[in-house]
Write a protein that holds these residues in place. Structure first.
Motif, PDB file in Angstrom:
ATOM      1  N   ARG A   7       0.842  -1.192   0.000  1.00 23.83           N
ATOM      2  CA  ARG A   7       0.000   0.000   0.000  1.00 23.83           C
ATOM      3  C   ARG A   7       0.880   1.246   0.000  1.00 23.83           C
ATOM      4  O   ARG A   7       1.605   1.495   0.944  1.00 23.83           O
ATOM      5  N   GLN A  89      -2.900   7.235   7.452  1.00 24.73           N
ATOM      6  CA  GLN A  89      -3.099   7.170   6.005  1.00 24.73           C
ATOM      7  C   GLN A  89      -3.509   5.771   5.563  1.00 24.73           C
ATOM      8  O   GLN A  89      -4.316   5.616   4.640  1.00 24.73           O
ATOM      9  N   THR A  93      -7.209   4.351   3.645  1.00 25.75           N
ATOM     10  CA  THR A  93      -7.338   3.539   2.424  1.00 25.75           C
ATOM     11  C   THR A  93      -8.164   2.280   2.659  1.00 25.75           C
ATOM     12  O   THR A  93      -8.655   1.675   1.699  1.00 25.75           O
ATOM     13  N   GLU A  94      -8.299   1.874   3.915  1.00 26.32           N
ATOM     14  CA  GLU A  94      -8.946   0.604   4.241  1.00 26.32           C
ATOM     15  C   GLU A  94     -10.355   0.762   4.790  1.00 26.32           C
ATOM     16  O   GLU A  94     -11.080  -0.223   4.920  1.00 26.32           O
TER      17      GLU A  94
END
Length: 303
Positions: A7, A89, A93-94
């Motif tokens: 990621r 961060q 994204t998750e």
């Protein structure tokens, strides 16, 4: 089943991650410590991803400097606020709303989890800490307890400029004692198998500079010869309070992190539960994953 992925974060840091469960489900994030890696959480990732145990989306990143995550060489790249930023961060994204159901962390991962929960309580949900000292009690114990200073003396070795070279010598002969000095390999503590040792070798082969930089950058370690105790900072209270429901596991046979680190913890963490585990060591994630799964599950069920 465990999935792996890389990621890339907006900061430019890339975290290698292990995960289980369906994206979009409530999120659990697991943070490892030294000298470990994200794979230590595999059993718990699969447990909590199972619909019978909550059906969570479970993600365990390798911290910057570990395994195949980005590993800047400069010490300043490992300041705590930067690793907290990595977690923030990653969560964005998750999780569609940028929130977790819980943050679960051990050792150095716990240091950054304490910091995350202080900075982002609304996004933390619940906090589970496993043998990782809170900065407020660690600062006090390093200043006031000669016994804790002696137990933490290894930190100054790991902060040496040549630490990673020394650790890598002779098949990591200076690293294995971190485990074996706390019973690993003894009867009842047979978790450090040869296949598992090979997994550790593969992680350490990727480099140890990032891991050692965590010890170089932190001021929360014992003073060296000739230094005053005043080199240990007393942090402002606003950086120490944690206003989320918190469960702390403390393995009482941890020879590096002594039970005195629990004293006064409730002054910083008003909604606190402490589970002391006799006969367990710092490596309780390996030793008693079933106990952790059961009690974390009960804690999550209180939400």
């Amino acid at each position: 089943m465990i999935e792996t992925f890389q990621r890339r974060l907006p900061s430019g840091i890339t975290l290698s991650c292990r995960a289980a469960g369906v994206p979009g489900r409530p999120l659990l994030v697991f943070l490892h410590g030294f000298p470990e890696a994200a794979f230590i959480w595999d059993e718990l990732l699969e447990h909590f991803a199972d619909p019978a145990h909550g059906g969570y989306r479970c993600v365990a990143p390798n911290l910057r400097g570990f395994e195949r995550s980005s590993a800047p060489t400069e010490v300043a790249a490992y300041k705590p606020q930067l690793l907290v930023q990595d977690i923030h961060q990653l969560v964005a994204t998750e999780s569609a709303d940028g929130k977790m159901a819980a943050l679960i962390a051990h050792d150095w991962g716990g240091a950054f989890a304490w910091g995350f929960a202080n900075a982002f309580p609304a996004q933390t949900g619940r906090l589970v800490i496993i043998n990782s000292p809170h900065a407020g009690t660690l600062s006090r114990e390093l200043r006031e307890s000669e016994t804790q200073r002696a137990a933490s003396a290894y930190m100054n070795f790991l902060a040496r400029p040549d630490a990673e070279a020394l650790l890598a010598e002779d098949d990591y002969r200076r690293l294995w004692p971190f485990f074996t000095n706390m019973k690993a390999g003894e009867d009842g503590f047979g978790w450090l198998t040869e296949p598992l040792k090979q997994r550790y070798r593969e992680v350490w082969d990727a480099g140890l500079t990032g891991a050692c930089n965590l010890y170089r950058v932190t001021p929360l370690k014992p003073p060296q010869e000739g230094q005053s105790i005043d080199v240990i900072p007393v942090l402002p209270r606003e950086r120490l309070t944690v206003n989320v429901p918190t469960l702390v596991f403390w393995a009482l046979d941890d020879s590096a992190l002594l039970p005195g680190l629990l004293d006064g913890l409730e002054d910083y963490v008003p909604d606190l539960r402490v589970r002391k585990v006799p006969g367990a060591t710092h490596w309780i994630v390996h030793e008693q994953p079933g106990l952790l799964a059961e009690e974390i599950g009960a804690f999550l069920g209180k939400a």
